[in-house]
Design a protein around this motif. Structure first.
Motif, mmCIF file in Angstrom:
data_model
loop_
_atom_site.group_PDB
_atom_site.id
_atom_site.type_symbol
_atom_site.label_atom_id
_atom_site.label_comp_id
_atom_site.label_asym_id
_atom_site.label_seq_id
_atom_site.Cartn_x
_atom_site.Cartn_y
_atom_site.Cartn_z
ATOM 1 N N LEU A 139 -19.563 -72.157 -56.721
ATOM 2 C CA LEU A 139 -19.846 -72.960 -57.919
ATOM 3 C C LEU A 139 -20.431 -74.336 -57.605
ATOM 4 N N LEU A 142 -24.191 -74.979 -57.642
ATOM 5 C CA LEU A 142 -24.823 -75.098 -58.953
ATOM 6 C C LEU A 142 -24.818 -76.547 -59.423
ATOM 7 N N TYR A 149 -32.313 -81.091 -59.097
ATOM 8 C CA TYR A 149 -33.557 -80.312 -59.256
ATOM 9 C C TYR A 149 -34.706 -81.140 -59.811
ATOM 10 N N GLU A 157 -42.301 -86.314 -65.206
ATOM 11 C CA GLU A 157 -42.480 -85.815 -66.565
ATOM 12 C C GLU A 157 -42.205 -86.903 -67.602
ATOM 13 N N SER A 236 -40.012 -79.525 -63.593
ATOM 14 C CA SER A 236 -38.552 -79.480 -63.510
ATOM 15 C C SER A 236 -38.035 -78.082 -63.798
ATOM 16 N N THR A 237 -38.587 -77.440 -64.838
ATOM 17 C CA THR A 237 -38.084 -76.110 -65.177
ATOM 18 C C THR A 237 -38.400 -75.113 -64.065
ATOM 19 N N ALA A 240 -35.882 -75.673 -61.387
ATOM 20 C CA ALA A 240 -34.576 -75.157 -61.805
ATOM 21 C C ALA A 240 -34.540 -73.642 -61.651
ATOM 22 N N MET A 241 -35.627 -72.980 -62.076
ATOM 23 C CA MET A 241 -35.625 -71.517 -62.004
ATOM 24 C C MET A 241 -35.582 -71.033 -60.562
ATOM 25 N N VAL A 244 -31.969 -71.807 -59.146
ATOM 26 C CA VAL A 244 -30.953 -70.901 -59.690
ATOM 27 C C VAL A 244 -31.193 -69.485 -59.164
ATOM 28 N N TRP A 247 -29.842 -69.300 -55.789
ATOM 29 C CA TRP A 247 -28.366 -69.278 -55.857
ATOM 30 C C TRP A 247 -27.876 -67.876 -56.220
ATOM 31 N N VAL B 25 -41.391 -65.726 -64.814
ATOM 32 C CA VAL B 25 -40.848 -64.652 -65.640
ATOM 33 C C VAL B 25 -41.338 -63.300 -65.139
ATOM 34 N N LEU B 144 -29.751 -63.399 -67.341
ATOM 35 C CA LEU B 144 -30.467 -64.498 -66.694
ATOM 36 C C LEU B 144 -31.975 -64.347 -66.896
ATOM 37 N N ALA B 148 -34.485 -66.966 -68.670
ATOM 38 C CA ALA B 148 -35.728 -67.431 -68.050
ATOM 39 C C ALA B 148 -36.923 -67.146 -68.950
ATOM 40 N N PHE B 151 -36.041 -69.531 -72.636
ATOM 41 C CA PHE B 151 -35.508 -70.883 -72.839
ATOM 42 C C PHE B 151 -36.550 -71.812 -73.483
ATOM 43 N N ARG B 156 -41.053 -75.164 -76.231
ATOM 44 C CA ARG B 156 -42.383 -75.475 -75.697
ATOM 45 C C ARG B 156 -43.408 -75.618 -76.820
ATOM 46 N N SER B 244 -37.675 -78.346 -73.145
ATOM 47 C CA SER B 244 -37.405 -77.073 -72.496
ATOM 48 C C SER B 244 -36.421 -77.244 -71.349
ATOM 49 N N ARG B 245 -36.548 -78.408 -70.674
ATOM 50 C CA ARG B 245 -35.687 -78.666 -69.524
ATOM 51 C C ARG B 245 -34.220 -78.657 -69.960
ATOM 52 N N LEU B 248 -33.073 -75.112 -70.805
ATOM 53 C CA LEU B 248 -32.812 -74.296 -69.617
ATOM 54 C C LEU B 248 -31.478 -74.681 -68.995
ATOM 55 N N ALA B 249 -31.251 -75.999 -68.841
ATOM 56 C CA ALA B 249 -30.011 -76.460 -68.211
ATOM 57 C C ALA B 249 -28.805 -75.951 -68.999
ATOM 58 N N VAL B 252 -28.412 -72.032 -68.623
ATOM 59 C CA VAL B 252 -27.881 -71.635 -67.304
ATOM 60 C C VAL B 252 -26.393 -71.976 -67.225
ATOM 61 N N TRP B 255 -24.513 -69.390 -69.038
ATOM 62 C CA TRP B 255 -24.457 -68.145 -68.259
ATOM 63 C C TRP B 255 -23.398 -68.249 -67.157
ATOM 64 N N VAL B 256 -23.389 -69.380 -66.451
ATOM 65 C CA VAL B 256 -22.426 -69.543 -65.349
ATOM 66 C C VAL B 256 -20.996 -69.460 -65.884
ATOM 67 N N ARG B 484 -34.110 -86.221 -74.759
ATOM 68 C CA ARG B 484 -33.682 -86.539 -73.400
ATOM 69 C C ARG B 484 -34.132 -85.460 -72.455
#
Lengths: 461, 484
Positions: A139, A142, A149, A157, A236-237, A240-241, A244, A247, B25, B144, B148, B151, B156, B244-245, B248-249, B252, B255-256, B484
């Motif tokens: 964990l 993550l 990330y 950005e 950033s995305t 992150a992808m 993850v 991971w 994707v 997941l 992906a 998200f 977007r 989007s960021r 996604l955060a 995820v 999901w975790v 943000r």
């Protein structure tokens, strides 16, 4: 230093980080507390096995007239063979939930008694277990990913990267950002490790030292990996992808693929074979002449050859020799089974080096003596104990001694298995793999040079 | 109506186009589909060799039983019987709890053994980190992929300023979100379809016992509902986040928590709330309880002395030698009755503890649909805990039946004089019943799972309701607050 302090304040201020850190702390403390409870339960089980033996012995001695042959009492008597739990296994529980470390051994054929399973609830076992290793190795990365990330891409950005570069060179900036996060993570890992060690009462020996080193190296490995990815020119995305994805690959896919491959490459049909053979070997003896059974026994124990048993009456010496015949019949299958398991263990250990986090987990299990090899070592110790019991009671059986003639306080006690390998032997390969992988990850990353364009390089921003 | 449909399809096509251009994707979709195929092939190979092995040994053991020479019945009581658990035909799709339940069980007189040699026994600790099975790919990895793929679906459009354009062209927020969900759903279907098709092909061509169509349909429905929930949740989060960021955060993290942390935390909590005795404590408890009653191998035991007096009175004789039946056999039969009852009581007590732990997990399923879906999946595949319990209970019933038949032979066919020297003719052994396994029905296991069924229903209903309630606010997200 000032930069690091500024960064630290910024990271801590963001709400998500605080919540995640608090969650990790709570989970980690819960896991350590559960680990401690597991150890206590194992100690209680060992005590229960010892008490059960004392009670049973007292009961049997009082039940039978003293002139009864000792062989009759030995038929029932189950002797405790408890392997003390390593404190470290509170944090890395490995296979301790499946395996019992508190077998009770009768003088009968051993193979039927060696593979008893714990009273586990299969549904809970299938859900996976939560120990501190899981929190720290699975964990925590993550969390590392979550705070790193976007260290470069996020600024880009938001359009603040250009401005930030006015204050410091990119290299120093990134170093400060990473430094701040390493400090944060260091605090988290240290507090979890200290709480875990205190709860489980871990001694500061070499094994605990190697375990701590592996956890630190593993955390640094993820920082290196995140740095390698985050300093690229992706969005950033995208970062992150990728992170993850890595991971998931390291945490679930790699072990899943390795265990599937392992079970296909090293099938274990001997498990069923040895059960069938042991039973057949023992029961066939009832239909043979007693001399035939005894001859087989004398082949394995020449020191007793010549002690003939009467053909026309029941003797305990013959009865236990029949039991030995069962073990003898299962011997090849039993060895083959043990070999398959050893091969599986070695194979998993070797290939896990390609996936450093996995190597770290297996090494932690080995350090905590909760891995497959340690279980096999325990079974070997039980085998030796069974042989010692046989050697001890053989004179009693051959002389048909009475219960009263046996000194029941002098029965040999179980000698626990020695630890498998040195601490450094368990820890070094995983540590080397982690360091090597960290260096590779850092080489992949490139910190944007001063002259690099600072705009949005990726369409997805 | 026609316009609504065409708008939804238009948005869906737009989403599919965006996903096809996203290399992450596309890569993930390929990876998940490939893993799905590998998992079906690998799990199928493993399950087939395992099933072949167990069938082979069962046949061998059955033959050894029938080919026994003339034997004294009490000898045969100790010779006993070995049974191997048959896996459900769909075990390769979802092995459920099979690896932890033991595969071979030795049935003998005087004691209840526990099944030994589950897959987990001869595996390294890697097994507990996760297994590559079709069920794991669908339950763990596909969500997941959905995240992906989706998200950024709404966020977007917002970031690129195309959301107002879509709205201006007459698409309602509800149509946009429905179209997005449809688009993301195609990605999930594209990854899941190969798994489903290969599984169906294996089931159709694989000989032996066919799993019922109902079981396959139940599995398909479970995973369809589970994945639909993920698609809806993804669209909802994406529609609520300005960037989007952030979407996604957040996804995820969800999901975790739901798929990784919740099952383990649930198991850990269940263990903490309802601790179970260790094997050593359990067997010691059984022995202690049996000691209280008496020992059938000991002729002077008070319990059996009372039984003797009862028999002497019933047959009006002075000593057991004068009884028209074999006294040793009577003692053995009574002893078996008593010890079996005690063992079964203790076993049921342990199982009641397991059920209490399971209830903790079932309630947690309301919070983690992953747990609920997994539970329903193993139930539909026939690999849930009740299948293992049914095997244990049926094996125990078989054991008791066989042992008491042998005791009856001892009572009626063996004369008490020179008891141990007598034999029952070998023809008798083939007349004994063969062990047949009868797994619990699908209807029963599903009826036993009201909580997971509710959880899966909520898993779709809640995001759907949130989407419906939030649709009016869609154009304003990110406007009233700084992003943000």
């Amino acid at each position: 230093m000032r930069l690091i302090r500024l960064e630290l304040a910024r990271v801590v201020r963001s709400g998500g980080v605080t919540v995640a850190a608090a969650l990790l702390l709570v989970l980690g403390i819960h896991a350590a507390w559960q680990g401690n409870r597991r150890i206590q339960a194992a100690e209680d089980a060992a005590a229960a096995a010892e008490t059960a033996y004392r009670d049973q012995l007292a009961h049997l001695v009082s039940l039978y007239p003293p002139a009864t042959e000792a062989g009759e009492l030995l038929y029932y008597l189950a002797l405790p063979a408890s392997q003390p739990t390593s404190r470290l296994s509170a944090l890395a529980s490995g296979r301790t939930e499946i395996e019992t470390a508190n077998l009770r051994i009768r003088l009968l054929a051993l193979e039927g008694q060696l593979y008893e399973q714990e009273t586990l609830n299969p549904r809970l076992a299938a859900a996976g277990h939560l120990d501190l290793t899981f929190v720290l190795i699975a964990l925590l990365p993550l969390f590392v990913i979550a705070v790193t990330y976007d260290i470069v891409s996020g600024e880009r950005e938001r359009g603040t990267w250009g401005m930030a570069r006015l204050f410091a060179r990119p290299r120093r900036l990134v170093a400060a950002k990473i430094g701040a996060r390493v400090i944060l993570m260091g605090g988290l890992v240290t507090s979890l490790a200290v709480v875990g060690a205190l709860l489980a009462g871990i001694d500061g020996d070499g094994r605990a030292g190697w375990a701590a080193a592996l956890i630190v190296l593993h955390t640094l490995f993820w920082f290196a990996l995140c740095l390698g990815v985050a300093t690229g020119r992706r969005s950033s995305t995208g970062n992150a992808m990728i992170l993850v994805g890595v991971w998931v690959a390291f945490t679930f896919l790699a072990p899943a693929v390795l265990s599937l491959a392992n079970s296909i490459l090293h099938p274990a049909p001997e498990a069923l074979e040895l059960t069938v053979r042991q039973r057949q070997g023992y029961h066939e003896a009832w239909d043979l002449t007693k001399a035939e059974t005894m001859d087989a026994f004398f082949e394995d124990y020449p020191e007793w050859s010549g002690r003939a048993v009467p053909e026309d009456e029941f003797t305990w010496a013959w009865y236990y020799a029949m039991n030995h015949r069962g073990d003898r019949a299962a011997r090849d299958a039993s060895r083959a089974y043990r070999d398959v398991l050893t091969r599986r263990d070695q194979w998993a250990r070797r290939w896990s080096l390609l996936v450093p986090p996995l190597a770290a987990r297996l090494a932690l299990d080995r350090l905590a003596a909760s891995d497959l090899a340690s279980q096999l070592a325990y079974q070997d110790a039980v085998r030796r104990y069974h042989e010692r019991l046989k050697a001890h009671f053989q004179p009693v059986l051959f002389s048909a001694a009475a219960i009263a003639e046996v000194d029941w306080e002098q029965v040999p006690a179980f000698e626990p298995a020695a630890r498998v390998g040195e601490a450094s032997q368990a820890g070094f390969p995983a540590a080397a793999a982690l360091i090597l992988a960290s260096i590779c990850a850092l080489l992949v990353g490139r910190i944007p040079a001063a002259g690099a364009p600072a705009g949005r390089e990726d369409g997805a921003a | 109506m026609g316009r609504t449909m065409s708008n939804i399809l238009l948005i869906a096509r737009r989403q599919v186009g965006a996903m096809r251009e996203d290399r992450y994707v596309v890569f993930l979709l390929g990876l998940v589909a490939a893993l799905g195929i590998v998992s079906v092939l690998g799990a199928r190979h493993h399950a087939a060799s395992e099933a072949e092995q167990r069938a082979r040994y069962q046949a061998l053991v059955d033959r050894q039983w029938a080919e026994q020479p003339d034997r004294h019945p009490h000898r045969v009581i100790h010779y006993g019987f070995l049974v191997f658990r048959e896996e459900a035909p769909l075990a390769f799709f979802d092995p459920g709890v099979g690896a932890w339940a033991g595969t071979s069980l030795f049935l003998e007189g005087h004691r209840q053994n526990s099944a030994s040699f589950g897959d987990a026994r001869h595996a390294t600790a890697l097994l507990s980190f996760g297994r590559l099975t079709p069920a794991a790919v669908l339950g763990l990895l596909l969500p997941l992929l959905v995240v992906a793929a989706g998200f950024a679906s709404v966020s977007r459009e917002r970031e690129q300023g195309t959301l107002p354009l879509l709205l201006a062209q007459g698409a309602t927020p509800a149509q946009i979100m429905a179209g997005k969900a449809l688009g993301i759903g195609t990605a999930a279907v594209a990854a899941a379809l190969p798994i489903g098709l290969i599984t169906a092909a294996f089931v159709a061509t694989g000989g032996g016992e066919q799993p019922s169509i109902a079981r396959m349909l139940a599995l398909a429905a479970t995973y369809a509902a589970y994945l639909a929930g993920w698609v809806l949740l993804t669209v909802w989060v994406s529609s609520r986040r300005a960037s989007s960021r952030a979407a996604l955060a957040q996804l995820v993290a969800i999901w975790v928590v739901l798929c990784v942390a919740a099952p383990r935390l649930g198991a850990s909590l269940a263990n903490a709330l309802h601790p179970i005795p260790s094997r050593a404590q359990f067997t010691a408890g059984v022995e202690e309880a049996q000691r209280q009653v008496g020992d059938s191998h000991n002729p002077d035991d008070p319990f059996f002395r009372a039984l003797r007096d009862e028999y002497l009175a019933r047959y009006q004789v002075a000593s057991v030698e004068e009884l028209p039946v074999n006294w040793a056999g009577v003692v053995s039969r009574k002893g078996e009755e008593v010890t079996s009852r005690i063992s079964e009581e203790q076993q049921l007590e342990l199982l009641a503890l397991h059920r209490r732990q399971d209830r903790v997990m079932a309630w947690l399923g309301l919070l983690s649909p992953h747990l609920a879906a997994r539970d329903l999946s193993m139930a539909a595949a026939g690999t849930g805990p009740e299948a293992m319990e049914a095997f244990r209970a049926q094996a125990e019933a078989h054991r008791y039946d066989i042992i008491q038949r042998l005791n009856d032979l001892h009572i009626h066919e063996i004369h008490h004089e020179n008891d141990r020297a007598q034999r029952i003719a070998r023809q008798e052994w083939a007349r004994f019943p063969v062990f047949r396994q009868d797994p619990p029905s699908l209807r029963r296991v599903l009826a036993d799972r009201p909580l997971p069924l509710t959880a899966l229903g909520l898993w779709i209903a809640l995001p759907l309701a949130a989407l419906g309630l939030g649709r009016k606010r869609l154009p304003r997200v990110g406007m009233d607050r700084p992003s943000r």
